[in-house]
Scaffold this active site. Structure first.
Site, short mmCIF file in Angstrom:
data_model
loop_
_atom_site.label_atom_id
_atom_site.label_comp_id
_atom_site.label_asym_id
_atom_site.label_seq_id
_atom_site.Cartn_x
_atom_site.Cartn_y
_atom_site.Cartn_z
N THR A 1 0.86 -1.18 0.00
CA THR A 1 0.00 0.00 0.00
C THR A 1 0.90 1.23 0.00
O THR A 1 2.11 1.12 -0.17
CB THR A 1 -0.95 -0.01 1.21
OG1 THR A 1 -0.18 -0.12 2.40
CG2 THR A 1 -1.94 -1.17 1.13
N VAL B 1 0.72 4.46 2.30
CA VAL B 1 1.13 5.11 3.54
C VAL B 1 2.01 4.17 4.37
O VAL B 1 3.00 4.59 4.99
CB VAL B 1 -0.11 5.56 4.37
CG1 VAL B 1 0.30 6.15 5.71
CG2 VAL B 1 -0.94 6.56 3.58
N CYS B 2 1.68 2.89 4.37
CA CYS B 2 2.35 1.91 5.23
C CYS B 2 3.88 1.90 5.11
O CYS B 2 4.57 1.94 6.12
CB CYS B 2 1.80 0.52 4.98
SG CYS B 2 0.04 0.37 5.34
N PRO B 3 4.45 1.87 3.89
CA PRO B 3 5.91 1.80 3.84
C PRO B 3 6.58 3.05 4.39
O PRO B 3 7.70 2.96 4.91
CB PRO B 3 6.22 1.60 2.36
CG PRO B 3 5.01 2.05 1.63
CD PRO B 3 3.85 1.79 2.55
N ILE C 1 6.75 2.26 8.13
CA ILE C 1 7.63 1.12 8.41
C ILE C 1 9.09 1.53 8.26
O ILE C 1 9.92 1.23 9.12
CB ILE C 1 7.28 -0.07 7.49
CG1 ILE C 1 5.85 -0.55 7.76
CG2 ILE C 1 8.27 -1.21 7.68
CD1 ILE C 1 5.28 -1.45 6.68
#
Length: 180
Positions: free
Chosen positions: A50, A52-54, A57
């Site tokens: 997806t 926003v997630c990286p 992370i």
């Protein structure tokens, strides 16, 4: 949802380890007893591959040494499998250098026991838990699916919790504590 003062639930999840080992395809089990006696920062993201997630992370990964300097480990968790995590790491340039493990909560056991599954889409919310060495939740924050969090703020809150002092608004490590 579990909150401050609650016991963090037991878990045993397969993970893609952080560092270069995470690119080899070797998986590692991580449980609530892994890294016993350390502070734990456990953060959830909705899904791999997806947008926003990286960003989150990678930001947590870049602070891995700062957390380690505070005797804390960082675990990232989503409902994706370890195979999806590995594939994402292998094909996302920024995740190739990730220094933290990616835990696979494919049965949603940990996410559901914490109460962080978003009702509509059925994925984990952007939840962050700081857990003390005794397994007690000391901080919880949850963001809507569309808004990324600030790992620097999580580090600041960990500093405040570890100080065992009264910390005013916007306090950061090195600032004065409140005196009663």
């Amino acid at each position: 949802m579990l909150t401050v003062g609650d016991k963090f639930p037991s878990f045993d999840l397969t993970s893609v380890p952080g560092g270069p080992e995470g690119l080899t395809g070797k998986f590692v089990q991580i449980s609530d007893s892994t890294d016993a006696g350390k502070w734990k920062v456990v953060f959830f993201w909705p899904k791999d591959f997806t947008f926003v997630c990286p960003t989150e992370i990678v930001a947590f990964g870049k602070l891995a040494k700062d957390f380690a300097d505070r005797d804390a480990v960082v675990y990232g968790v989503s409902i994706d499998s370890e195979f999806v995590h590995l594939n994402w790491r292998l094909h996302h340039e920024d995740l190739k250098k990730l220094e933290i493990p990616m835990l696979a909560d494919i049965k949603r056991e940990l996410s559901e026991s914490l109460g962080v599954i978003a009702a509509g889409p059925g994925v984990a919310l952007r939840a962050t838990f700081i857990v003390d060495p005794q397994g007690i939740i000391r901080h919880v924050s949850v963001n809507d699916l569309s808004v990324g969090r600030n790992p620097q703020e999580v580090l600041r809150v960990l500093d405040g919790l570890q100080s065992d002092e009264l910390c005013p608004c916007n306090w950061k490590q090195g600032d004065d504590f409140l005196k009663v």
